[in-house]
Scaffold this active site. Structure first.
Site, mmCIF file in Angstrom:
data_model
loop_
_atom_site.group_PDB
_atom_site.id
_atom_site.type_symbol
_atom_site.label_atom_id
_atom_site.label_comp_id
_atom_site.label_asym_id
_atom_site.label_seq_id
_atom_site.Cartn_x
_atom_site.Cartn_y
_atom_site.Cartn_z
ATOM 1 N N LEU A 141 1.013 -1.139 0.037
ATOM 2 C CA LEU A 141 0.015 -0.010 0.031
ATOM 3 C C LEU A 141 0.964 1.199 -0.186
ATOM 4 C CD1 LEU A 141 -2.639 -0.904 2.547
ATOM 5 C CD2 LEU A 141 -2.956 -1.002 0.127
ATOM 6 N N ASP A 142 0.396 2.213 -0.765
ATOM 7 C CA ASP A 142 1.210 3.408 -0.681
ATOM 8 C C ASP A 142 1.422 4.171 0.651
ATOM 9 O OD1 ASP A 142 1.098 3.473 -3.336
ATOM 10 O OD2 ASP A 142 -0.373 4.596 -3.653
ATOM 11 N N ARG A 143 2.325 4.778 0.942
ATOM 12 C CA ARG A 143 2.809 5.388 2.400
ATOM 13 C C ARG A 143 1.593 6.003 2.907
ATOM 14 N NH1 ARG A 143 7.417 9.636 4.010
ATOM 15 N NH2 ARG A 143 6.799 10.005 6.159
ATOM 16 N N ARG A 242 -5.487 5.566 -8.018
ATOM 17 C CA ARG A 242 -5.307 6.931 -7.864
ATOM 18 C C ARG A 242 -4.857 7.333 -9.306
ATOM 19 N NH1 ARG A 242 -0.110 7.272 -4.038
ATOM 20 N NH2 ARG A 242 -0.127 9.645 -4.516
#
Length: 326
Positions: A141-143, A242
């Site tokens: 998962l992205d930060r 995104r």
């Protein structure tokens, strides 16, 4: 850790029709393994005559190869006693509810405080994974994306889960607040994703070596200026949700990389700007949360279904919109 190197190599007259990865690996002065060269090629950090190429591309005399070589990541994650929200665990695997702001694994400039550091402390040994700096991590998962993430505790389970991911047999759903209103309340976005040629930190539709990407969405709630969506991943490309939502003109609220902060809001209806400005001042990330995960256990065969409610910052954002943004 050193600095990023930028190197330019001109293929000598003695070379003809040799694979670019093999040619560069044989250059002792570069001090790069063939595997590392292939990873750099996959990230678009090696170009031939200004163009991204596959690892099998054959170079000839006179070709100009440009390399951007970041320092290698740390070889081993050190254990750190960091609290974890463990939603599911057994001797084979775990599902963690990752908070926003936590990086999944050590990377350039971030060698401590990652999820992997916490996992090594809790479990000791983990699956080797696809790279030494990310043991056990099945998918990332992205930060600044919160939510559910799978961890394999041994290599056999890691390989089985990877195969299930590739076969699209793992069910991953997200909650996303997006800018504006989608035309259809339910739909599918199909657009290949690769690394952006102009900005290396970004991904893009039809980018470098774009790969198939499929995202399904369904309207969950509607506010005056925003839609709340349930989003299901069919594929799992970097930044997929995104990128896809920005591509259709509805970036994730608060996303600084893909237009969900200032850039989209500059064109919004003037009376709505004060509320949006206040929300952006208090919500400091993209409004994206991995809330549901479903899969067949790779050892027991049981169906595992876990959920994680949106975290406090996201819940506060939605509560404010419920009061003031309808």
């Amino acid at each position: 850790m050193g600095e990023t190197r930028e190197v330019t190599v001109t293929v000598p007259e003695s070379v003809a029709n040799e694979r670019v990865d093999r040619f560069l690996a044989e250059m002792a002065e570069l001090n790069l393994t063939r595997n590392r060269i292939q990873r750099l090629i996959a990230k678009g950090l090696i170009t031939v005559n200004g163009q991204a190429v596959p690892k099998r591309h054959e170079v000839v005399a006179g070709d100009v190869i440009a390399l951007v070589i970041p320092p290698p990541p740390p070889r081993e994650a050190l254990p750190e006693d960091i609290p974890l929200d463990v939603v599911y665990e057994d001797e084979h695997l775990a599902v963690i509810n990752k908070p926003a702001g936590m990086i999944s694994h050590p990377a350039l400039g971030h060698h401590e405080g990652t999820l992997v550091n916490a996992l090594v402390h809790r479990y000791g040994t983990l699956a080797a994974g696809s790279a030494e700096d990310r043991p056990g991590i099945v998918h990332r998962l992205d930060r600044d994306t919160s939510g559910l993430l799978m961890v394999a505790r041994n290599d056999e389970v890691y390989l089985k889960l990877q195969k299930r991911l590739q076969a699209r047999e793992i069910h991953r759903e997200y909650i996303a607040l997006v800018c504006g209103h989608l035309k259809e309340e339910e739909g599918t976005i199909e657009a290949s994703i690769g690394r952006s040629l102009g900005e290396r930190t970004k991904m893009a539709v039809d980018g470098i070596r774009a790969r198939e990407a499929v995202t399904h969405y369904r309207l969950k709630d509607r506010f005056r200026s925003y839609d709340l969506l349930e989003v299901r991943l069919e594929t799992g490309r970097t930044h997929q949700i995104r990128v896809h939502l920005a591509h259709v003109g509805h970036p994730v609220f608060g996303d600084p990389l893909y237009g969900g902060r200032e850039s989209w809001h500059r064109g919004m209806f003037a009376p709505e700007r004060p509320l949006s400005k206040r929300l952006l001042e208090t919500f400091h990330r993209q409004a994206l949360h991995a809330f549901r995960l479903g899969f067949e256990h790779p050892v027991t065969g049981e169906e595992v279904r876990v959920e994680a409610p949106v975290p406090e910052d996201f819940a506060t954002l939605l509560a404010t919109l419920d009061r003031e943004g309808r």
